[in-house]
Design a protein around this motif. Structure first.
Motif, mmCIF file in Angstrom:
data_model
loop_
_atom_site.group_PDB
_atom_site.id
_atom_site.type_symbol
_atom_site.label_atom_id
_atom_site.label_comp_id
_atom_site.label_asym_id
_atom_site.label_seq_id
_atom_site.Cartn_x
_atom_site.Cartn_y
_atom_site.Cartn_z
ATOM 1 N N PRO A 121 12.633 15.479 17.907
ATOM 2 C CA PRO A 121 11.907 14.029 17.072
ATOM 3 C C PRO A 121 10.546 14.141 18.233
ATOM 4 N N HIS A 122 9.525 14.120 17.943
ATOM 5 C CA HIS A 122 8.762 13.823 17.982
ATOM 6 C C HIS A 122 8.908 12.417 19.102
ATOM 7 N N PRO A 123 8.019 11.658 20.260
ATOM 8 C CA PRO A 123 8.377 10.339 21.031
ATOM 9 C C PRO A 123 7.852 9.516 20.160
ATOM 10 N N GLU A 124 6.006 10.551 18.987
ATOM 11 C CA GLU A 124 5.399 8.673 18.824
ATOM 12 C C GLU A 124 4.981 10.084 17.102
ATOM 13 N N VAL A 125 5.205 9.293 16.313
ATOM 14 C CA VAL A 125 4.362 9.650 15.250
ATOM 15 C C VAL A 125 3.609 8.238 14.498
ATOM 16 N N VAL A 126 2.671 8.669 13.398
ATOM 17 C CA VAL A 126 1.412 8.429 13.677
ATOM 18 C C VAL A 126 1.904 7.542 12.009
ATOM 19 N N ILE A 127 1.761 6.639 11.429
ATOM 20 C CA ILE A 127 2.052 6.058 10.249
ATOM 21 C C ILE A 127 0.871 4.935 9.139
ATOM 22 N N ILE A 128 0.461 5.528 8.309
ATOM 23 C CA ILE A 128 -0.832 5.308 7.235
ATOM 24 C C ILE A 128 -0.666 4.595 6.356
ATOM 25 N N GLU A 131 9.867 18.056 9.077
ATOM 26 C CA GLU A 131 8.973 18.587 10.443
ATOM 27 C C GLU A 131 7.739 18.227 10.435
ATOM 28 N N LEU A 132 7.621 17.468 9.933
ATOM 29 C CA LEU A 132 6.135 16.620 10.642
ATOM 30 C C LEU A 132 6.880 15.946 11.787
ATOM 31 N N MET A 133 7.667 15.198 11.993
ATOM 32 C CA MET A 133 8.286 14.720 12.839
ATOM 33 C C MET A 133 9.080 14.949 13.634
ATOM 34 N N ARG A 134 8.926 16.412 14.075
ATOM 35 C CA ARG A 134 10.020 16.716 15.285
ATOM 36 C C ARG A 134 9.036 18.095 16.043
ATOM 37 N N ASP A 135 9.322 18.159 16.811
ATOM 38 C CA ASP A 135 8.747 19.596 17.177
ATOM 39 C C ASP A 135 9.312 20.703 17.010
ATOM 40 N N VAL A 136 7.907 21.845 16.749
ATOM 41 C CA VAL A 136 8.091 23.124 15.944
ATOM 42 C C VAL A 136 8.610 23.790 16.477
ATOM 43 N N LEU A 137 9.570 23.388 18.012
ATOM 44 C CA LEU A 137 9.774 24.788 19.049
ATOM 45 C C LEU A 137 11.299 23.984 19.228
ATOM 46 N N GLY A 140 0.635 -1.515 0.206
ATOM 47 C CA GLY A 140 -0.224 -0.182 -0.185
ATOM 48 C C GLY A 140 1.251 1.240 0.250
ATOM 49 N N TYR A 141 -0.132 2.666 0.168
ATOM 50 C CA TYR A 141 1.037 3.495 0.272
ATOM 51 C C TYR A 141 1.491 4.263 1.761
ATOM 52 N N PRO A 142 2.104 4.214 2.622
ATOM 53 C CA PRO A 142 1.957 5.209 3.730
ATOM 54 C C PRO A 142 1.985 6.961 3.420
ATOM 55 N N LEU A 143 1.802 6.574 4.088
ATOM 56 C CA LEU A 143 1.861 8.058 5.028
ATOM 57 C C LEU A 143 2.237 8.408 6.174
ATOM 58 N N ILE A 144 3.208 9.168 5.997
ATOM 59 C CA ILE A 144 3.229 10.415 8.431
ATOM 60 C C ILE A 144 2.359 11.040 8.620
ATOM 61 N N VAL A 145 1.112 10.698 9.398
ATOM 62 C CA VAL A 145 0.263 12.421 9.312
ATOM 63 C C VAL A 145 0.548 12.641 10.901
ATOM 64 N N GLY A 146 2.198 12.392 11.197
ATOM 65 C CA GLY A 146 2.532 13.121 12.719
ATOM 66 C C GLY A 146 1.312 12.788 14.446
ATOM 67 N N PRO A 147 2.126 13.158 15.062
ATOM 68 C CA PRO A 147 2.183 12.749 16.115
ATOM 69 C C PRO A 147 0.540 12.001 16.586
ATOM 70 N N PRO A 148 0.176 11.422 17.022
ATOM 71 C CA PRO A 148 -1.378 11.455 17.771
ATOM 72 C C PRO A 148 -2.423 12.336 17.314
ATOM 73 N N ASP A 149 -2.324 13.534 17.223
ATOM 74 C CA ASP A 149 -3.319 14.660 17.411
ATOM 75 C C ASP A 149 -3.160 14.916 16.214
ATOM 76 N N SER A 150 -2.192 15.492 15.469
ATOM 77 C CA SER A 150 -2.419 15.407 14.049
ATOM 78 C C SER A 150 -3.144 14.553 13.433
ATOM 79 N N ALA A 151 -2.795 13.315 13.578
ATOM 80 C CA ALA A 151 -3.590 12.036 13.463
ATOM 81 C C ALA A 151 -4.923 12.266 13.204
ATOM 82 N N GLU A 152 -5.450 12.327 14.758
ATOM 83 C CA GLU A 152 -7.191 12.213 14.620
ATOM 84 C C GLU A 152 -7.076 13.672 13.830
ATOM 85 N N LEU A 153 -7.042 14.988 14.144
ATOM 86 C CA LEU A 153 -7.506 15.672 13.247
ATOM 87 C C LEU A 153 -7.051 15.451 11.624
#
Length: 257
Positions: free
Chosen positions: A145-152, A135-141, A55-68
C-alpha cells in the motif's frame, strides 16, 4: 480553503466530513475538500465518506497522481455543465463501439487485410482470477500500500456528475469527458457501477451486478474494450478472457497507456 469548507458545511463545527475522517487537507490543486490517508485505509475511508452523504468521494491516488488529475481538469477546461450537456448527445455504448470498430478496420487495412474479429474473441479460459481492485492504492512493483493516497470529495451525489467535475479524459485512447459521463450513467443503471478510484491513467470501480452468462459477458467485454482498448491490447489479449473475468469480478479496472 476555510471559506470553501464553510460553504459546503464542512467547517470547524465538527459536522459533515470532519466527523467522518480526521485527516488534514492535503492539496490546493482541487477546489474541493481533499484528504490524505494511508493506502491501506483508503477504501474503508472512501466508504465512510460516501456514507456521510456530503458529496461523492474519489480516490485519486498518491500525491503525484492527484496532481496530474488536477492538471488534466485544468488543461481540458470547460465547465461541469458543458460536459454534462455534451454527454446527453452520446449514444452509449453504440457510439464508442462504432468508432472503435472503424479504428480496428482501418488499422487492418494499413496491412492490406480485412479486419477479422475472430482472433480478438479467443477461447474461453478454464480458470481466471477476479479483479481484486484497489490498484491505485498500491505500489505497482511491490504491491505494498502507498504510504499516502489522496481522496477528494466532490459536491455531487451522482458519480457521473463527479467525473464531469474532473473533466477527465481526452488523451491518447482515453475517451473525452462526456463519454465517461455517459458510460458511468449507463453502467450504473445496468450493473450498479460506482467509480471508486480515478487516477491520472486508471479508473477502478465496483459493480453490484455481474453479466448473467457468457453471451452477456462477451457483449460487455466488447463494450469495455471500446472504452479502454489497453485492458485487452496490453492486458487480457482477447475478449473471452476479459469476459470470463467480468463474470467473477465485482471490480472493473481500466488503464490507458
Amino acid at each position: 480553503m476555510a471559506v470553501l469548507l464553510s460553504m459546503l458545511g464542512l467547517g470547524s463545527s465538527g459536522k459533515g466530513l470532519a466527523s467522518v475522517i480526521d485527516g488534514p487537507l492535503a492539496s490546493r490543486s482541487f477546489p474541493y475538500p481533499t484528504y490524505k490517508v494511508a493506502g491501506a485505509e483508503a477504501l474503508s475511508t472512501w466508504a465512510r465518506l460516501k456514507e456521510s452523504g456530503d458529496g461523492y468521494p474519489l480516490i485519486v491516488g498518491p500525491p503525484d497522481s492527484a496532481e496530474l488529475v488536477a492538471e488534466v481538469a485544468e488543461l481540458n477546461g470547460g465547465t461541469t455543465a458543458s460536459v454534462l450537456a455534451a454527454a446527453e448527445a452520446v449514444n452509449f455504448p453504440q457510439d464508442l463501439l462504432d468508432r472503435h470498430g472503424a479504428e480496428l478496420k482501418a488499422a487492418a487495412a494499413e496491412f492490406g487485410q480485412p479486419y477479422d474479429d475472430t482472433f480478438r474473441v479467443g477461447t474461453w479460459p478454464s480458470r481466471v482470477d477476479p479483479n481484486r481492485g484497489g490498484e491505485l492504492m498500491r505500489d505497482v512493483l511491490s504491491q505494498a500500500p502507498h504510504p499516502e493516497v489522496v481522496i477528494i470529495v466532490l459536491p455531487a451525489q451522482d458519480s457521473a456528475e463527479a467525473i464531469a467535475m474532473l473533466r477527465y479524459g481526452g488523451w491518447n485512447a482515453c475517451p473525452p469527458p462526456e463519454e465517461h459521463v455517459a458510460a458511468f450513467r449507463s453502467w450504473r443503471e445496468r450493473f450498479g457501477f460506482e467509480p471508486v478510484c480515478v487516477g491520472h491513467d486508471i479508473i477502478e470501480g465496483r459493480v453490484t451486478r455481474r453479466p448473467a452468462d457468457r453471451e452477456a459477458a462477451l457483449a460487455l467485454a466488447r463494450e469495455l474494450f471500446a472504452y479502454c482498448p489497453d485492458i485487452v491490447d496490453q492486458g487480457t489479449d482477447d475478449l473471452a478472457t476479459l469476459a470470463a473475468i467480468l463474470m467473477v469480478s465485482d471490480w472493473w479496472f481500466f488503464w490507458w497507456d
